[in-house]
Design an enzyme around this catalytic site. Sequence first.
Site, PDB file in Angstrom:
ATOM      1  N   CYS A 100      23.281  16.349 -24.526  1.00 23.67           N
ATOM      2  CA  CYS A 100      23.518  16.565 -25.949  1.00 23.67           C
ATOM      3  C   CYS A 100      23.494  15.240 -26.707  1.00 23.67           C
ATOM      4  O   CYS A 100      22.920  15.138 -27.793  1.00 23.67           O
ATOM      5  CB  CYS A 100      24.857  17.276 -26.132  1.00 23.67           C
ATOM      6  SG  CYS A 100      25.155  17.797 -27.823  1.00 23.67           S
ATOM      7  N   CYS A 196      29.365  21.410 -24.610  1.00 24.24           N
ATOM      8  CA  CYS A 196      29.027  20.701 -25.841  1.00 24.24           C
ATOM      9  C   CYS A 196      28.432  21.644 -26.888  1.00 24.24           C
ATOM     10  O   CYS A 196      27.438  22.321 -26.655  1.00 24.24           O
ATOM     11  CB  CYS A 196      28.028  19.590 -25.513  1.00 24.24           C
ATOM     12  SG  CYS A 196      27.515  18.621 -26.936  1.00 24.24           S
TER      13      CYS A 196
END
Length: 360
Positions: A100, A196
């Site tokens: 991410c 995430c």
Amino acid sequence: MKASKVIVGMSGGVDSSVAAYLLKEQGFHVEGLFMKNWEEDDQTEFCTAKVDLEDAHKVCERLNIKLHTANFVSEYWDSVFKSFIEGYAAGETPNPDILCNREIKFNHFLEYSNLLGSDYIATGHYARIRHGSSYPSLLKSRDLNKDQTYFLQDVAKEKLNKCLFPLGDLLKEEVREIAQSQGFENSRKKDSTGICFIGERRFDTFIKNYLSDTPGKVVDTAGRILGTHQGLHFYTIGQRKGIKIGGLKNRLEAPWYVVDKEIDTNTLIISQKETDLIHNWLRVSGINWMEDQDLPIKCQAKIRYRQPDQKCRIVKGVNRELLVTFDRPQRAVTKGQYAAFYSGDTLLGGGQIVARGTRR
């Protein structure tokens, strides 16, 4: 002189809020950007994006700064989530936070901020950055309990030239005190955890939406069948709870641990010996050097977040892999996870773990 423009990634949490405040106090022209990276669903107890956006709006209004919003849902799916699912399907335990950062926060966010005319981007990461050379150096934060350099190891170093980390010299409690002094309503907001941008969910329920249950054998290290599992993706190396093996005849009354997974035969391997979890070497691929290195080198490594630094030696392997040998054996080395390398406080780089073993 016109102030440099900084776009701060605003998550609605206390860290990014204080980052924005500090940069404004330092004389930057500050604007915020809230990123939408996951489509909402009916599991409202898990979806906090609307609340987070509201919190980000409140902070930006209090700071009198503009808040932009951007939709990176398709980018997140293609660059992060697909790899996450593929990793579990391959029997690995992937780390979406590292992907991410590499693909969303320090790639698409950076590109979008350029379109907004930014000179820099900033986030609420606990890390220190030292500009001045061809490429900046990343250093551990003052708050070692919150240090997040481990999650930044796969960011391309050229992306860091326009990055700021305002919280690097602060302790978490100091950040909360600043937020409280500024009247931020999120000053005591719980830190986000879970996958995430997806949040806290029951993993076994969530993963069923993307991977089918495939029952298989549970065996010990000698190959003796002890039971069945519902899918290898529900287990990770070192796992103790949830194996559902107990009360076996002629077996010790001791915990069972997941020590390996065989994808080809869909077999889960468990053991009552913790020594079966111990390895003194691993191999990494996809190495990303933040600092140029001439191998072999001796340095320190972390194979998981918040692990104390472990002394190691790194040499070149085959197929562009690196062989990492530890001074002290490591517990539960897990394929799909990442190893980060350090020299003191400086992050040297890192790579994804693809193999591990023991040499005597």
